[in-house]
Design a protein around this motif. Structure first.
Motif, PDB file in Angstrom:
ATOM      1  N   ALA A 157      35.869  32.087  32.070  1.00 23.64           N
ATOM      2  CA  ALA A 157      36.735  31.946  33.253  1.00 23.64           C
ATOM      3  C   ALA A 157      36.346  32.899  34.238  1.00 23.64           C
ATOM      4  N   THR A 158      36.929  32.615  35.523  1.00 25.87           N
ATOM      5  CA  THR A 158      36.744  33.489  36.599  1.00 25.87           C
ATOM      6  C   THR A 158      38.022  34.055  37.089  1.00 25.87           C
ATOM      7  N   LEU A 159      38.241  35.376  37.065  1.00 31.99           N
ATOM      8  CA  LEU A 159      39.646  36.036  37.186  1.00 31.99           C
ATOM      9  C   LEU A 159      39.646  36.187  38.836  1.00 31.99           C
ATOM     10  N   HIS A 160      40.702  35.680  39.409  1.00 34.01           N
ATOM     11  CA  HIS A 160      41.066  35.708  40.895  1.00 34.01           C
ATOM     12  C   HIS A 160      42.085  36.493  41.288  1.00 34.01           C
ATOM     13  N   TYR A 161      42.224  37.231  42.311  1.00 29.04           N
ATOM     14  CA  TYR A 161      43.518  37.845  42.918  1.00 29.04           C
ATOM     15  C   TYR A 161      43.637  37.341  44.235  1.00 29.04           C
ATOM     16  N   ARG A 162      44.797  36.611  44.567  1.00 29.06           N
ATOM     17  CA  ARG A 162      45.132  36.212  45.903  1.00 29.06           C
ATOM     18  C   ARG A 162      46.658  36.116  45.953  1.00 29.06           C
ATOM     19  N   SER A 163      46.964  36.436  47.306  1.00 32.51           N
ATOM     20  CA  SER A 163      48.636  36.641  47.690  1.00 32.51           C
ATOM     21  C   SER A 163      49.474  37.240  46.627  1.00 32.51           C
ATOM     22  N   GLY A 164      48.872  38.205  46.282  1.00 35.99           N
ATOM     23  CA  GLY A 164      49.709  39.007  45.251  1.00 35.99           C
ATOM     24  C   GLY A 164      49.502  38.782  43.777  1.00 35.99           C
ATOM     25  N   SER A 165      48.903  37.773  43.284  1.00 31.97           N
ATOM     26  CA  SER A 165      49.027  37.194  42.159  1.00 31.97           C
ATOM     27  C   SER A 165      47.593  37.153  41.251  1.00 31.97           C
ATOM     28  N   PHE A 166      47.575  37.364  39.943  1.00 34.10           N
ATOM     29  CA  PHE A 166      46.233  36.844  39.442  1.00 34.10           C
ATOM     30  C   PHE A 166      46.039  35.857  39.150  1.00 34.10           C
ATOM     31  N   TYR A 167      44.909  35.051  38.911  1.00 33.46           N
ATOM     32  CA  TYR A 167      44.805  33.723  38.634  1.00 33.46           C
ATOM     33  C   TYR A 167      43.539  33.508  37.605  1.00 33.46           C
ATOM     34  N   LEU A 168      43.471  32.924  36.515  1.00 36.81           N
ATOM     35  CA  LEU A 168      42.423  32.665  35.916  1.00 36.81           C
ATOM     36  C   LEU A 168      41.899  31.226  35.948  1.00 36.81           C
ATOM     37  N   HIS A 169      40.739  30.923  36.438  1.00 35.62           N
ATOM     38  CA  HIS A 169      40.214  29.641  36.357  1.00 35.62           C
ATOM     39  C   HIS A 169      39.310  29.484  35.243  1.00 35.62           C
ATOM     40  N   VAL A 170      39.872  28.875  34.351  1.00 35.06           N
ATOM     41  CA  VAL A 170      39.547  28.757  32.869  1.00 35.06           C
ATOM     42  C   VAL A 170      38.345  27.565  32.895  1.00 35.06           C
ATOM     43  N   ARG A 171      37.143  27.907  32.190  1.00 39.33           N
ATOM     44  CA  ARG A 171      36.304  26.725  32.320  1.00 39.33           C
ATOM     45  C   ARG A 171      36.139  26.120  30.654  1.00 39.33           C
ATOM     46  N   ILE A 172      36.362  24.949  30.639  1.00 39.21           N
ATOM     47  CA  ILE A 172      36.590  24.124  29.279  1.00 39.21           C
ATOM     48  C   ILE A 172      35.446  23.251  29.408  1.00 39.21           C
ATOM     49  N   LYS A 173      35.012  22.803  27.899  1.00 42.92           N
ATOM     50  CA  LYS A 173      34.156  21.922  27.856  1.00 42.92           C
ATOM     51  C   LYS A 173      34.505  20.950  26.550  1.00 42.92           C
ATOM     52  N   ALA A 174      34.045  19.790  26.337  1.00 49.35           N
ATOM     53  CA  ALA A 174      34.376  18.883  25.324  1.00 49.35           C
ATOM     54  C   ALA A 174      32.985  18.031  25.153  1.00 49.35           C
TER      55      ALA A 174
END
Ligand SMILES: [Zn+2]
Length: 408
Positions: A157-174
Motif C-alpha cells: 500500500a501507499t500511505l498518502h496525506y492530503r487535505s488533512g487526512s491520511f489515505y491508504l491506497h491498498v494494492r491487491i491481487k488475485a
C-alpha cells in the motif's frame, strides 16, 4: 491470470499516531531526496539500484529511524524518478532533478499488516494501528468487491496525506481463471479545453464560457486598478484576486463533482485525462489561468473520484484531436475547429467529443498489455467503445482484450 487493483481507503488515526506517520513520511521523503542527491555527480545521475544501494543504504539506516523496507522503497522511488529524468536528458532536453515533496510513504508485507477493517503500519517509532473508514456496505464498492474478498491478497500500500487526512491506497491481487474474472470496469475519457472546459466520452459538455467571461472581467478590473497605481488600488487588486480565485475554485469544484457523479453513474472504474504536462504549449490560446484551472479541476476530480473508488489517470495526448475514434485514421485535416470529420470512414462529430473518446481509448490501450484486470471499454452515452470498435462488447473482448496495433 493475475488481477491487480488499488483500493483507496480513508484512515482514522489518533493524534499521536498521526504525528508518528507524519514523521515517517517526512523521513521517507528525505531518504528519497538523499538518494537523488547521491545519485547526481554534477553532470549525470546513477540509476542502477544495486549501485545506489551500496552508496546509500547504510548511511540512511544511520541517519533515519526508518524501517529497512522503507529505506529500500524510498531508494526505489528515487530510482524510478531518476530514470525518467535521465531519459529526458538523453533526448537532449532539460529536466530538473526529481524532488519528493508530496506526502507519501510505501508499505509492503514486511512493514505493514493488512486486516479487513484496519492495518498496522511501521513508523519511526514502532507500529501504529490505523482504522479504515469504509463506505456503506450495502452498496457494491471496490472495498466490498476486492478488499473484503478472500480471493484477493494484499500485496502492499501507499500511505498518502492530503487535505488533512491520511489515505491508504491498498494494492491487491488475485490469481483467477480467465472465465472467472470479476466484471471489468470501463474508462471515462475527459478532454479539456478553452471553449469547452471539459467534454466526456459519455457526451457531456461543460462550457468554458463562464470561466472565460469571469477571467476577462477580472483582467479588466485589475488593469483599471493598476492604472490608479495607489497603495489602496494595489491592495484592492489583491482582494479582487482572492475573491476571483475563490469563485473559480467553487466553479471547478462543481464541475468536478458533476463529472465524477457522471462517471459513477456510468459505472466507470477509471477516469482518463490527457497528460497535463505542457498542456499550455499544446493549446495555442491557453493562458496561465487555463493551465491553473485544468490542474485544479484534475486535482478535484482525482480527490472526489478516489473517495468513490475510481482511479484517475493521465495519458499521452498525442493525436487525440486528429485521430478518428471510430476507425483510427489519423490526419490533421480530420479536424476543423470544433468539428471532426474523418477523411477515411466519414465519422462526424464534435471535435472535443471525439478527443474525449480517444483519451479513453489511449488509456485502454495502455492497460491491455499483460494486465489481466484492465478495463474493457470506454463508456459512451450509449454503449461502449472498445479498441475493436463500438457496440455491445463481445465476450472474447470482455475476457482479455488484445489491443489492436495502433494505426498511428
Ligand atoms: Zn474514421
Amino acid at each position: 491470470m493475475e488481477v491487480r487493483r488499488t483500493v483507496p481507503i480513508k484512515l482514522e488515526v489518533t493524534d499521536s499516531d498521526a504525528d508518528l506517520l507524519h514523521e515517517t513520511i517526512q523521513q521517507f521523503l528525505d531518504a528519497a531526496n538523499y538518494v537523488v542527491d547521491e545519485a547526481y555527480d554534477g553532470e549525470w545521475a546513477e540509476t542502477r539500484k544495486t549501485v545506489l544501494h551500496e552508496q546509500t543504504y547504510d548511511e540512511l539506516r544511520d541517519r533515519t529511524e526508518l524501517h529497512s523496507n522503507h529505506v529500500q522503497s524510498a531508494r526505489d522511488r528515487a530510482v524510478d524518478a531518476l530514470k525518467s529524468t535521465v531519459a529526458t536528458w538523453s533526448k537532449g532536453e532539460y529536466a530538473s532533478l526529481p524532488t519528493f515533496t508530496t506526502p507519501f510513504c510505501e508499505y509492503n508485507q514486511r512493514n505493514a499488516t493488512f486486516f479487513d477493517g484496519h492495518a498496522t503500519l511501521s513508523t519511526v517509532d514502532g507500529r501504529v494501528t490505523v482504522e479504515y473508514v469504509l463506505p456503506d456496505e450495502s452498496r457494491e464498492t471496490p472495498h466490498s468487491n476486492y478488499l473484503l474478498n478472500d480471493e484477493f491478497e494484499t500485496t502492499g500500500a501507499t500511505l498518502h496525506y492530503r487535505s488533512g487526512s491520511f489515505y491508504l491506497h491498498v494494492r491487491i491481487k488475485a490469481t483467477v481463471d480467465a472465465p472467472d474474472l470479476p466484471e471489468n470496469g470501463t474508462v471515462f475519457g475527459v478532454d479539456l479545453g478553452i471553449e469547452n472546459l471539459a467534454v466526456t466520452s459519455t457526451g457531456s459538455f461543460w462550457s468554458g464560457d463562464e470561466l472565460n467571461h469571469w477571467r476577462t472581467e477580472y483582467v479588466k478590473r485589475r488593469e483599471s486598478l493598476q492604472e490608479c497605481g495607489t497603495r489602496w488600488a494595489h491592495e484592492n487588486i489583491q482582494a479582487v484576486g482572492r475573491k476571483e480565485t475563490g469563485r473559480f475554485d467553487q466553479y471547478l469544484h462543481r464541475v468536478a463533482s458533476e463529472l465524477v457523479d457522471e462517471a459513477v453513474h456510468a459505472g466507470c472504474t477509471t477516469i482518463a485525462f490527457e497528460d497535463l504536462t505542457d498542456i499550455r504549449e499544446r493549446m495555442p490560446n491557453a493562458r496561465e489561468f487555463h493551465e491553473w484551472a485544468f490542474h485544479r479541476l484534475y486535482d478535484y476530480v482525482e480527490y472526489k473520484a478516489t473517495t468513490c473508488g475510481i482511479t484517475v489517470e493521465q495519458v499521452n495526448p498525442q493525436y487525440t484531436s486528429q485521430r478518428c475514434s471510430t476507425c483510427g485514421f489519423t490526419h490533421e485535416d480530420n479536424r476543423h475547429g470544433e468539428s471532426f470529420s474523418c477523411h477515411s470512414c466519414g465519422y462526424e462529430n464534435h471535435a472535443d467529443y471525439n478527443a474525449a473518446k480517444n483519451i479513453g481509448l489511449t488509456l485502454l490501450r495502455n492497460q491491455t498489455g499483460d494486465e489481466g484486470g484492465a478495463p474493457v471499454g470506454v463508456r459512451l452515452n450509449s454503449g461502449m467503445l472498445t479498441t475493436n470498435g463500438v457496440g455491445p462488447v463481445p465476450d472474447s473482448v470482455r475476457v482479455g482484450i488484445h489491443a489492436e496495433s495502433s494505426p498511428v
